[in-house]
Design a protein around this motif. Structure first.
Motif, PDB file in Angstrom:
ATOM      1  N   LEU A   1      27.226  46.011  46.210  1.00  0.00           N
ATOM      2  CA  LEU A   1      28.382  45.174  45.853  1.00  0.00           C
ATOM      3  C   LEU A   1      29.436  45.137  46.959  1.00  0.00           C
ATOM      4  O   LEU A   1      30.016  44.083  47.213  1.00  0.00           O
ATOM      5  CB  LEU A   1      29.003  45.627  44.525  1.00  0.00           C
ATOM      6  CG  LEU A   1      30.110  44.705  44.004  1.00  0.00           C
ATOM      7  CD1 LEU A   1      29.580  43.305  43.742  1.00  0.00           C
ATOM      8  CD2 LEU A   1      30.756  45.257  42.743  1.00  0.00           C
ATOM      9  N   TRP A   2      29.650  46.268  47.612  1.00  0.00           N
ATOM     10  CA  TRP A   2      30.668  46.248  48.685  1.00  0.00           C
ATOM     11  C   TRP A   2      30.270  45.271  49.791  1.00  0.00           C
ATOM     12  O   TRP A   2      31.095  44.519  50.301  1.00  0.00           O
ATOM     13  CB  TRP A   2      30.929  47.648  49.264  1.00  0.00           C
ATOM     14  CG  TRP A   2      31.760  47.532  50.505  1.00  0.00           C
ATOM     15  CD1 TRP A   2      31.375  47.741  51.789  1.00  0.00           C
ATOM     16  CD2 TRP A   2      33.134  47.080  50.567  1.00  0.00           C
ATOM     17  NE1 TRP A   2      32.404  47.458  52.654  1.00  0.00           N
ATOM     18  CE2 TRP A   2      33.489  47.053  51.940  1.00  0.00           C
ATOM     19  CE3 TRP A   2      34.077  46.694  49.608  1.00  0.00           C
ATOM     20  CZ2 TRP A   2      34.757  46.655  52.374  1.00  0.00           C
ATOM     21  CZ3 TRP A   2      35.341  46.302  50.042  1.00  0.00           C
ATOM     22  CH2 TRP A   2      35.666  46.299  51.409  1.00  0.00           C
ATOM     23  N   ARG A   3      28.957  45.277  50.121  1.00  0.00           N
ATOM     24  CA  ARG A   3      28.490  44.363  51.167  1.00  0.00           C
ATOM     25  C   ARG A   3      28.774  42.911  50.766  1.00  0.00           C
ATOM     26  O   ARG A   3      29.138  42.073  51.589  1.00  0.00           O
ATOM     27  CB  ARG A   3      26.980  44.542  51.403  1.00  0.00           C
ATOM     28  CG  ARG A   3      26.608  45.821  52.103  1.00  0.00           C
ATOM     29  CD  ARG A   3      27.128  45.850  53.541  1.00  0.00           C
ATOM     30  NE  ARG A   3      26.658  44.710  54.324  1.00  0.00           N
ATOM     31  CZ  ARG A   3      25.473  44.656  54.902  1.00  0.00           C
ATOM     32  NH1 ARG A   3      24.633  45.675  54.801  1.00  0.00           N
ATOM     33  NH2 ARG A   3      25.108  43.587  55.588  1.00  0.00           N
TER      34      ARG A   3
ATOM     35  N   ARG B   1      30.986  40.294  52.733  1.00  0.00           N
ATOM     36  CA  ARG B   1      30.490  38.985  53.167  1.00  0.00           C
ATOM     37  C   ARG B   1      31.450  37.884  52.737  1.00  0.00           C
ATOM     38  O   ARG B   1      31.707  36.944  53.471  1.00  0.00           O
ATOM     39  CB  ARG B   1      29.100  38.717  52.586  1.00  0.00           C
ATOM     40  CG  ARG B   1      27.967  39.284  53.407  1.00  0.00           C
ATOM     41  CD  ARG B   1      26.645  38.596  53.065  1.00  0.00           C
ATOM     42  NE  ARG B   1      26.315  38.670  51.654  1.00  0.00           N
ATOM     43  CZ  ARG B   1      25.738  39.714  51.084  1.00  0.00           C
ATOM     44  NH1 ARG B   1      25.420  40.769  51.797  1.00  0.00           N
ATOM     45  NH2 ARG B   1      25.451  39.718  49.787  1.00  0.00           N
ATOM     46  N   SER B   2      31.993  38.021  51.535  1.00  0.00           N
ATOM     47  CA  SER B   2      32.912  36.994  51.045  1.00  0.00           C
ATOM     48  C   SER B   2      34.211  36.982  51.843  1.00  0.00           C
ATOM     49  O   SER B   2      34.883  35.969  51.906  1.00  0.00           O
ATOM     50  CB  SER B   2      33.231  37.222  49.571  1.00  0.00           C
ATOM     51  OG  SER B   2      32.060  37.149  48.815  1.00  0.00           O
ATOM     52  N   LEU B   3      34.563  38.128  52.401  1.00  0.00           N
ATOM     53  CA  LEU B   3      35.799  38.180  53.191  1.00  0.00           C
ATOM     54  C   LEU B   3      35.618  37.482  54.540  1.00  0.00           C
ATOM     55  O   LEU B   3      36.569  37.172  55.220  1.00  0.00           O
ATOM     56  CB  LEU B   3      36.212  39.633  53.437  1.00  0.00           C
ATOM     57  CG  LEU B   3      36.669  40.435  52.212  1.00  0.00           C
ATOM     58  CD1 LEU B   3      36.875  41.887  52.595  1.00  0.00           C
ATOM     59  CD2 LEU B   3      37.939  39.859  51.626  1.00  0.00           C
ATOM     60  N   GLY B   4      34.398  37.279  54.945  1.00  0.00           N
ATOM     61  CA  GLY B   4      34.132  36.685  56.251  1.00  0.00           C
ATOM     62  C   GLY B   4      33.003  37.469  56.877  1.00  0.00           C
ATOM     63  O   GLY B   4      32.776  38.607  56.508  1.00  0.00           O
TER      64      GLY B   4
ATOM     65  N   HIS C   1      33.940  41.954  42.272  1.00  0.00           N
ATOM     66  CA  HIS C   1      33.912  41.227  43.540  1.00  0.00           C
ATOM     67  C   HIS C   1      35.164  40.344  43.660  1.00  0.00           C
ATOM     68  O   HIS C   1      35.921  40.423  44.627  1.00  0.00           O
ATOM     69  CB  HIS C   1      32.627  40.402  43.597  1.00  0.00           C
ATOM     70  CG  HIS C   1      32.596  39.343  44.655  1.00  0.00           C
ATOM     71  ND1 HIS C   1      33.076  38.068  44.427  1.00  0.00           N
ATOM     72  CD2 HIS C   1      32.158  39.362  45.927  1.00  0.00           C
ATOM     73  CE1 HIS C   1      32.912  37.354  45.539  1.00  0.00           C
ATOM     74  NE2 HIS C   1      32.366  38.112  46.458  1.00  0.00           N
ATOM     75  N   ASP C   2      35.409  39.558  42.612  1.00  0.00           N
ATOM     76  CA  ASP C   2      36.562  38.655  42.641  1.00  0.00           C
ATOM     77  C   ASP C   2      37.866  39.442  42.708  1.00  0.00           C
ATOM     78  O   ASP C   2      38.812  39.042  43.388  1.00  0.00           O
ATOM     79  CB  ASP C   2      36.584  37.768  41.387  1.00  0.00           C
ATOM     80  CG  ASP C   2      35.397  36.813  41.348  1.00  0.00           C
ATOM     81  OD1 ASP C   2      34.657  36.740  42.353  1.00  0.00           O
ATOM     82  OD2 ASP C   2      35.195  36.147  40.313  1.00  0.00           O
TER      83      ASP C   2
END
Lengths: 234, 175
Positions: free
Chosen positions: A69-71, A75-78, B55-56
């Motif tokens: 989940l951290w990965r 990834r969503s952060l950039g 995540h959000d």
């Protein structure tokens, strides 16, 4: 009058309490969240209820989320692979500090005109690259046309032996930064921009510390040494 | 991985996030991820949904770190509230079909030992048991009025009244 006032107070407090408790339906929840932006009284009531009820959160036993989940968050952060490679173009805090660079650009342009023998053909864009921490200017980028730029050092910076400075740019609507090549400390570099869109205001430039042959990923991965964005010079 | 709460400087980590320090966010995640995931799982009951929400939540914590205001409460509380309200928004929009299909253990009548020293525990103890259950099912399980009513076998209007009166009693007790 007092009763009326107390009544309104109670109503506001009940609304705040039910919002925090979670029993408000979707519509009223959205209304509360919108009001929180501007209604200080409601905000104070909500904050107080958050603090009152927060200890109950301990009733849900902690559980480990799945290992990946951290990965996914990262990834969503950039895009990022190395731990210390926060995408510089996402660093909002950094950009706040850089508004001062607009003023610095004007001052340094003046200084360049006075004390340095820079071929002056009325540059239309100027970028001052500053150190991210102390905002001290290290390089100036001068663009007399939109097809090439000159990166001019304001001093000599030290680069570790096994490292190189890599020059990057990113326009406002670009997906990712583009490498403009490696830079030698203390040397002026002329970079053609013919394969890139014309320079624009606010276009970002930076120098990062990468491996001796530059970033292996094609994206900046090392720490930022200098950073700035283009300002139009009239 | 998780430090005792008093040894971890939540506020400093939020400040570092606001400066763009992604490692600070990762440390926050390591520190608070399991607790927040536990809270989310309890609320939404579905691991995949809970992970989406976690995540959000971390994207929101990252984006909002600069707007955190210590005057308004603790940094740990802020992170918790941001996360919990994402889940509540999701629950209220989705209108869960089967609140009774409980995968996890229920909140029991007796509150956990970790709470016993807290003021809110003492205040909840003073409430009649069905009203205490209303508060716990709402806060911890994310139940709506209707779900609490179904759970307790009480009329909806009665439950709404219990919730309101319990909140008034709690405010008086907690100050």
């Amino acid at each position: 009058m007092n009763d009326e006032h107390d009544g309104a107070q109670d109503e506001l407090d009940t609304l705040a309490a039910e919002y925090v408790l979670g029993t408000l339906a979707a519509g009223p929840r959205t209304e509360v969240e919108q009001r929180l932006g501007h209604d200080a009284e409601l905000r104070a009531a909500v904050d107080a209820w958050e603090q009152r009820l927060e200890p109950l959160g301990a009733l849900a036993p902690a559980q480990a989320p799945s290992a990946g989940l951290w990965r996914r968050i990262e990834r969503s952060l950039g895009q990022s692979t190395a731990p210390d490679s926060t995408s510089w173009w996402n660093r909002l805090a950094l950009w706040r500090g850089l508004s001062a660079a607009g003023l610095a650009a004007t001052l340094i342009l003046g200084a360049l005109l006075l004390i340095r023998e820079v071929p002056v053909s009325t540059p239309s864009y100027l970028v001052v690259l500053v150190a991210p921490l102390d905002k001290s200017p290290g390089w100036v980028i001068q663009a007399s046309d939109q097809q090439s730029i000159r990166l001019i050092p304001l001093g000599v910076v030290e680069v570790p032996q096994d490292k190189a400075l890599q020059f990057w740019t990113k326009g406002k609507d670009w997906q990712a930064p583009v490498s403009l090549g490696l830079v030698k400390p203390g040397q002026t570099l002329q970079v053609p921009l013919d394969s890139l869109p014309p320079l624009e205001s606010e276009q970002l430039f930076e120098l990062t510390l990468e491996g001796p042959n530059g970033s292996a990923t094609g994206k900046p991965t090392g720490p930022i040494q200098f950073i700035g964005r283009a300002v139009k010079v009239l | 991985m998780t430090l005792p709460e008093h040894l971890f400087d939540y506020e400093a980590h939020l400040a570092a996030c606001a400066r763009g320090d992604r490692q600070a966010l990762q440390r926050l995640y390591q520190q608070e991820g399991p607790r927040l995931y536990g809270v989310l799982l309890r609320l939404v009951r579905e691991p995949a949904v809970a992970e989406d929400l976690l995540h959000d939540a971390f994207l929101r914590i990252w984006a909002g770190a600069g707007s955190f205001d210590a005057q308004r409460g603790s940094a740990r509380g802020w992170i918790f509230s941001v996360t919990r309200h994402l889940a509540l928004n999701d629950l209220r929009k989705r209108q869960r079909d089967a609140p009774q299909s409980v995968l996890l253990e229920e909140v029991g009548e007796g509150l956990e030992a970790s709470l016993q020293s807290t003021r809110i525990y003492q205040c909840l103890e003073q409430l009649p048991s069905e009203r205490r259950a209303c508060i716990l099912h709402a806060y911890v399980d994310g139940f709506s009025h209707a779900e609490i009513a179904a759970k307790l076998g009480a009329p909806l209007g009665t439950v709404k009244g219990w919730v309101k009166r319990s909140l008034v009693a709690l405010r008086e007790c907690l100050g």
